[in-house]
Enzyme design. Structure first.
Site: not given
Ligand SMILES: *Cc1c(COP(=O)(O)O)cnc(C)c1O
Length: 401
Positions: A117, A189, A214
């Site tokens: 990301y 992640d 998400k």
């Molecule tokens: C959106 C996202 C993040 C960051 O999340 P936020 O809550 O927007 O800070 C990290 N990793 C991935 C894969 C994402 O899609």
């Protein structure tokens, strides 16, 4: 006792059941099903003696409330038995930064996947650099070959599988084996699969990170992140988050809890609809490739099948070469698909993207414009009909331009 996910049962409870029974104690809340939203900083002690001895279940708002306890225990339950501690953070990026700061110190070296990301790269290139921590980006498909990049001071390896724009599936167990042989922590992640579809801590990951913004939130109405650590890293994670003074607002914690209750119902819908739309897109003459790990055509499909139990609603496509104006005509015509960052909510989204300027260890040259889709909870037939209209607009613009 009722609502005890750890009760001795004839068979272990399925994750969907645990998401319902975990993280709540109605008997402590006058019988109400959900843990209330505790807004609070000060916690009062009955006497001076109690205060001196800090004799109280809760000490101070930042250090935990019944609301945060409920959320932490439900998340820990979802991560599985290897989870020894969960930290709650005010965003996914905050969770990534906190996890990196927990395992790294000045002079250390980090191996970071080139598919990460983009803001994660910013943390490495700016914050970590200033703190004397160096980063080497590696090919996400490197597998056990990552051995060649390990240095004596390599203390952490970060994976993100699949990449959230480009969808390479990484061989996480193979990478973790090499990392652990060199005493390095493995951070992941895991936002795309969530622990429902990839139990990261059971695949060699030490610190599993999710952007709860998400699918945990699931309704595009909160910013939230979390890190789950195994027994080796739970203490240092807790201490790092405590030192940074990070905590999540009670209303957002409540929405995260609410989202988790239906995660096991929503995710299979995103999975099924995503595969259906992706398969339809694969048959379109305007599309050269669909980047969806659950499709047999995907180069990482075998690895995905080996390690994952499902897919979310996020994938990308590569279009056959057309002018940018034709791609924009397509995106503007598909009115059921919002144009915007983030994903994991109930609604469908589509955005153009270009990884070619982000990457440093690998070359991104897909051979045509790329679009990322998030498939929401709408009827698939409506989405496909809308995409069909989009391609008509794309072809008209390509011919005109
Ligand atoms: C959106 C996202 C993040 C960051 O999340 P936020 O809550 O927007 O800070 C990290 N990793 C991935 C894969 C994402 O899609």
């Amino acid at each position: 006792m009722k609502n005890d996910p750890d009760r001795t049962a004839a068979q272990p409870l399925a994750p969907s059941t645990r998401l319902v029974v975990g993280g709540r104690r109605p008997e402590e809340q006058y019988g109400f099903v959900n843990t209330p939203v505790y807004h609070g900083s000060t916690v009062l002690y009955p006497t001076a003696e109690d205060f001196r001895a800090r004799r109280s279940r809760y000490k101070y708002g930042r250090r935990g409330t019944p609301t945060s306890d409920s959320l932490e225990s439900l998340l820990a339950d979802l991560e599985g038995e290897a989870c020894a501690g969960v930290a709650l953070l005010p965003s996914g990026l905050g969770a990534i930064s906190a996890a990196l700061l927990a395992v790294l110190k000045a002079g250390d070296h980090l191996l970071m996947t080139d598919s990460a990301y983009e803001p994660t790269r910013h943390v490495c290139d700016h914050l970590l650099t200033r703190w004397g921590i160096s980063t080497t980006y590696y090919d996400p498909l490197i597998g056990a070959g990552i051995e060649a990049l390990v240095r004596p001071n390599t203390r952490a390896v970060f994976v993100e599988s699949p990449g959230s724009l480009s969808f390479e599936i990484q061989d996480v167990p193979a990478i973790a084996e090499v990392a652990h042989a060199h005493g390095a922590a493995v951070l992941m992640d895991n936002t795309w699969a969530t622990p429902l579809y990839f139990r990261a801590l059971d695949h060699g990951v030490d610190l599993s990170i999710q952007a709860g913004t998400k699918y945990i939130g699931g309704h595009s109405d909160i910013m939230f992140g979390c890190v789950a650590a195994n027994a080796h890293y739970a203490d240092v994670l807790r201490d790092t988050v405590f030192s940074l003074g990070l905590c999540v607002g009670p209303d957002d914690m409540n929405l995260a809890l609410r989202g988790l209750r239906t995660l096991a119902v929503r995710l299979p819908s995103h999975f099924a609809a995503g595969v259906e739309v992706a398969t339809w897109l694969e048959g379109r003459p305007e599309v050269s490739r669909v980047l969806h790990p659950a499709l047999p055509s995907h180069p990482g499909h075998a690895l995905w099948k080996r390690d994952f139990t499902g897919a979310c609603g996020l994938f990308s496509i590569v279009l056959k070469p057309v002018p940018e104006t034709a791609v924009d005509a397509f995106l503007n015509a598909i009115d059921l698909f919002g144009i915007g960052a983030s994903w994991g909510g109930y609604e469908s989204l589509a955005i153009p993207f270009d990884c070619s300027k982000i990457r440093t260890a690998t070359t991104w040259a897909p051979g045509g414009p790329t679009v990322r889709f998030h498939i929401g909870l709408e009827a698939v037939g409506d989405l496909i009909a809308n995409l069909d209209e989009g391609f008509a607009a794309l072809n008209a613009a390509a011919q005109a331009g």
